[in-house]
Write a protein that holds these residues in place. Structure first.
Motif, PDB file in Angstrom:
ATOM      1  N   ILE A  36       0.842  -1.208   0.000  1.00 18.93           N
ATOM      2  CA  ILE A  36       0.000   0.000   0.000  1.00 18.93           C
ATOM      3  C   ILE A  36       0.874   1.254   0.000  1.00 18.93           C
ATOM      4  O   ILE A  36       1.951   1.281   0.574  1.00 18.93           O
ATOM      5  N   ASN A  37       0.355   2.268  -0.678  1.00 18.32           N
ATOM      6  CA  ASN A  37       0.993   3.581  -0.681  1.00 18.32           C
ATOM      7  C   ASN A  37      -0.066   4.578  -0.231  1.00 18.32           C
ATOM      8  O   ASN A  37      -0.859   5.063  -1.033  1.00 18.32           O
ATOM      9  N   PRO A  38      -0.113   4.870   1.082  1.00 16.75           N
ATOM     10  CA  PRO A  38      -1.193   5.703   1.609  1.00 16.75           C
ATOM     11  C   PRO A  38      -1.208   7.116   1.020  1.00 16.75           C
ATOM     12  O   PRO A  38      -2.266   7.741   0.962  1.00 16.75           O
ATOM     13  N   ASN A  39      -0.062   7.590   0.543  1.00 17.38           N
ATOM     14  CA  ASN A  39      -0.011   8.950  -0.022  1.00 17.38           C
ATOM     15  C   ASN A  39      -0.887   9.093  -1.249  1.00 17.38           C
ATOM     16  O   ASN A  39      -1.393  10.164  -1.539  1.00 17.38           O
ATOM     17  N   CYS A  40      -1.012   7.989  -1.993  1.00 23.39           N
ATOM     18  CA  CYS A  40      -1.676   8.059  -3.288  1.00 23.39           C
ATOM     19  C   CYS A  40      -2.922   7.179  -3.325  1.00 23.39           C
ATOM     20  O   CYS A  40      -3.807   7.403  -4.138  1.00 23.39           O
ATOM     21  N   GLY A  41      -2.985   6.182  -2.431  1.00 26.64           N
ATOM     22  CA  GLY A  41      -4.103   5.252  -2.441  1.00 26.64           C
ATOM     23  C   GLY A  41      -3.830   4.003  -3.261  1.00 26.64           C
ATOM     24  O   GLY A  41      -4.740   3.213  -3.507  1.00 26.64           O
ATOM     25  N   ASP A  42      -2.589   3.822  -3.685  1.00 33.02           N
ATOM     26  CA  ASP A  42      -2.238   2.607  -4.436  1.00 33.02           C
ATOM     27  C   ASP A  42      -2.306   1.404  -3.498  1.00 33.02           C
ATOM     28  O   ASP A  42      -1.823   1.460  -2.370  1.00 33.02           O
ATOM     29  N   ASN A  43      -2.893   0.330  -3.990  1.00 31.25           N
ATOM     30  CA  ASN A  43      -3.172  -0.825  -3.135  1.00 31.25           C
ATOM     31  C   ASN A  43      -3.166  -2.086  -3.995  1.00 31.25           C
ATOM     32  O   ASN A  43      -4.063  -2.298  -4.809  1.00 31.25           O
ATOM     33  N   GLY A  64      -4.940   1.512  -8.251  1.00 25.09           N
ATOM     34  CA  GLY A  64      -4.080   2.651  -7.945  1.00 25.09           C
ATOM     35  C   GLY A  64      -3.909   3.513  -9.174  1.00 25.09           C
ATOM     36  O   GLY A  64      -4.622   3.336 -10.161  1.00 25.09           O
ATOM     37  N   CYS A  65      -2.963   4.413  -9.100  1.00 26.16           N
ATOM     38  CA  CYS A  65      -2.761   5.370 -10.184  1.00 26.16           C
ATOM     39  C   CYS A  65      -2.089   4.687 -11.385  1.00 26.16           C
ATOM     40  O   CYS A  65      -1.625   3.548 -11.294  1.00 26.16           O
ATOM     41  N   ALA A  66      -2.024   5.416 -12.479  1.00 26.45           N
ATOM     42  CA  ALA A  66      -1.473   4.870 -13.726  1.00 26.45           C
ATOM     43  C   ALA A  66      -0.033   4.412 -13.548  1.00 26.45           C
ATOM     44  O   ALA A  66       0.366   3.375 -14.081  1.00 26.45           O
ATOM     45  N   ILE A  67       0.759   5.179 -12.807  1.00 26.62           N
ATOM     46  CA  ILE A  67       2.183   4.834 -12.672  1.00 26.62           C
ATOM     47  C   ILE A  67       2.357   3.558 -11.874  1.00 26.62           C
ATOM     48  O   ILE A  67       3.144   2.683 -12.245  1.00 26.62           O
ATOM     49  N   SER A  68       1.614   3.416 -10.791  1.00 24.22           N
ATOM     50  CA  SER A  68       1.764   2.206  -9.973  1.00 24.22           C
ATOM     51  C   SER A  68       1.287   0.980 -10.745  1.00 24.22           C
ATOM     52  O   SER A  68       1.912  -0.082 -10.694  1.00 24.22           O
ATOM     53  N   LYS A  69       0.195   1.128 -11.478  1.00 22.94           N
ATOM     54  CA  LYS A  69      -0.329  -0.024 -12.217  1.00 22.94           C
ATOM     55  C   LYS A  69       0.605  -0.414 -13.361  1.00 22.94           C
ATOM     56  O   LYS A  69       0.895  -1.594 -13.573  1.00 22.94           O
ATOM     57  N   GLU A 121       7.041  13.088  -6.169  1.00 17.79           N
ATOM     58  CA  GLU A 121       5.876  12.640  -5.391  1.00 17.79           C
ATOM     59  C   GLU A 121       5.297  11.327  -5.938  1.00 17.79           C
ATOM     60  O   GLU A 121       4.443  10.717  -5.299  1.00 17.79           O
ATOM     61  N   ARG A 122       5.763  10.918  -7.136  1.00 17.42           N
ATOM     62  CA  ARG A 122       5.238   9.688  -7.733  1.00 17.42           C
ATOM     63  C   ARG A 122       6.215   8.515  -7.654  1.00 17.42           C
ATOM     64  O   ARG A 122       5.879   7.416  -8.086  1.00 17.42           O
ATOM     65  N   THR A 123       7.414   8.761  -7.128  1.00 15.15           N
ATOM     66  CA  THR A 123       8.395   7.665  -7.115  1.00 15.15           C
ATOM     67  C   THR A 123       7.906   6.496  -6.265  1.00 15.15           C
ATOM     68  O   THR A 123       8.124   5.336  -6.600  1.00 15.15           O
ATOM     69  N   LYS A 124       7.215   6.806  -5.162  1.00 13.13           N
ATOM     70  CA  LYS A 124       6.719   5.722  -4.303  1.00 13.13           C
ATOM     71  C   LYS A 124       5.682   4.864  -5.025  1.00 13.13           C
ATOM     72  O   LYS A 124       5.583   3.665  -4.782  1.00 13.13           O
ATOM     73  N   CYS A 125       4.906   5.501  -5.905  1.00 12.46           N
ATOM     74  CA  CYS A 125       3.910   4.761  -6.699  1.00 12.46           C
ATOM     75  C   CYS A 125       4.618   3.705  -7.557  1.00 12.46           C
ATOM     76  O   CYS A 125       4.168   2.568  -7.663  1.00 12.46           O
ATOM     77  N   ALA A 126       5.732   4.120  -8.168  1.00 10.08           N
ATOM     78  CA  ALA A 126       6.451   3.228  -9.083  1.00 10.08           C
ATOM     79  C   ALA A 126       7.183   2.118  -8.331  1.00 10.08           C
ATOM     80  O   ALA A 126       7.291   0.994  -8.822  1.00 10.08           O
TER      81      ALA A 126
HETATM   82 ZN    ZN Z   1       0.161   6.265  -7.092  1.00 14.35          ZN
END
Ligand code: ZN
Length: 151
Positions: A36-43, A64-69, A121-126
């Motif tokens: 999980i990435n609580p900052n963005c909601g990626d799960n 989650g967001c496009a980058i995480s997916k 701010e998106r590095t954690k998503c990736a």
């Molecule tokens: Zn994200």
């Protein structure tokens, strides 16, 4: 030339977000982990089948967001068939690439993730799916959060 390459990488991210590869639950997975990435909601949940030292199958589910997916989708394509040692080497390369933008050797389509470093701010998503995949294959079976990521 560089712009063409940037466009190509952007296309790859969009394509993997719209049509994620290995986006399913593996019913006979022998390891899994939740990220999980609580900052963005990626799960996401990562599933893997490991035979000895080799990742035979790897898949994911979640949202989650496009980058995480896109990162999760690229991950599943890249890690299938890798040994645990190769996986750790690739994890370190990708982690460094996402944070710095430096591409170390031939990482194939994973190079598309290098552009994420321009958006701190998106590095954690990736990175999130990669942490979850490592946790799954190492058999930790836990929930990993980007909030425990060492800066
Ligand atoms: Zn994200």
């Amino acid at each position: 030339m560089f712009d063409d390459l940037a466009d190509l990488y952007q296309q790859l991210i969009l394509d993997h977000n719209q049509s994620p590869r290995n986006f399913l639950m593996l019913p006979d997975a022998d390891c899994r982990a939740h990220g999980i990435n609580p900052n963005c909601g990626d799960n996401y949940t990562l599933y893997a089948k490991v035979d000895g030292d080799v990742v035979k199958e790897i898949s994911f589910q979640g949202s989650g967001c496009a980058i995480s997916k896109a990162s999760a989708s690229l991950l599943t394509v890249s890690l299938k068939g890798k040994t645990k040692v190769e996986m750790k080497t690739l994890f370190d390369k990708v982690h460094d690439m996402i944070l710095t933008g430096n591409i170390d050797g031939d990482v194939g389509s994973l190079a598309a993730l290098a552009g994420v470093h321009k958006f701190p701010e998106r590095t954690k998503c990736a990175i999130l799916p990669w942490h979850a995949a490592m946790a799954a294959v190492e058999g930790r079976g836990e929930t990993v959060s980007t909030e425990t990521e060492k800066e």
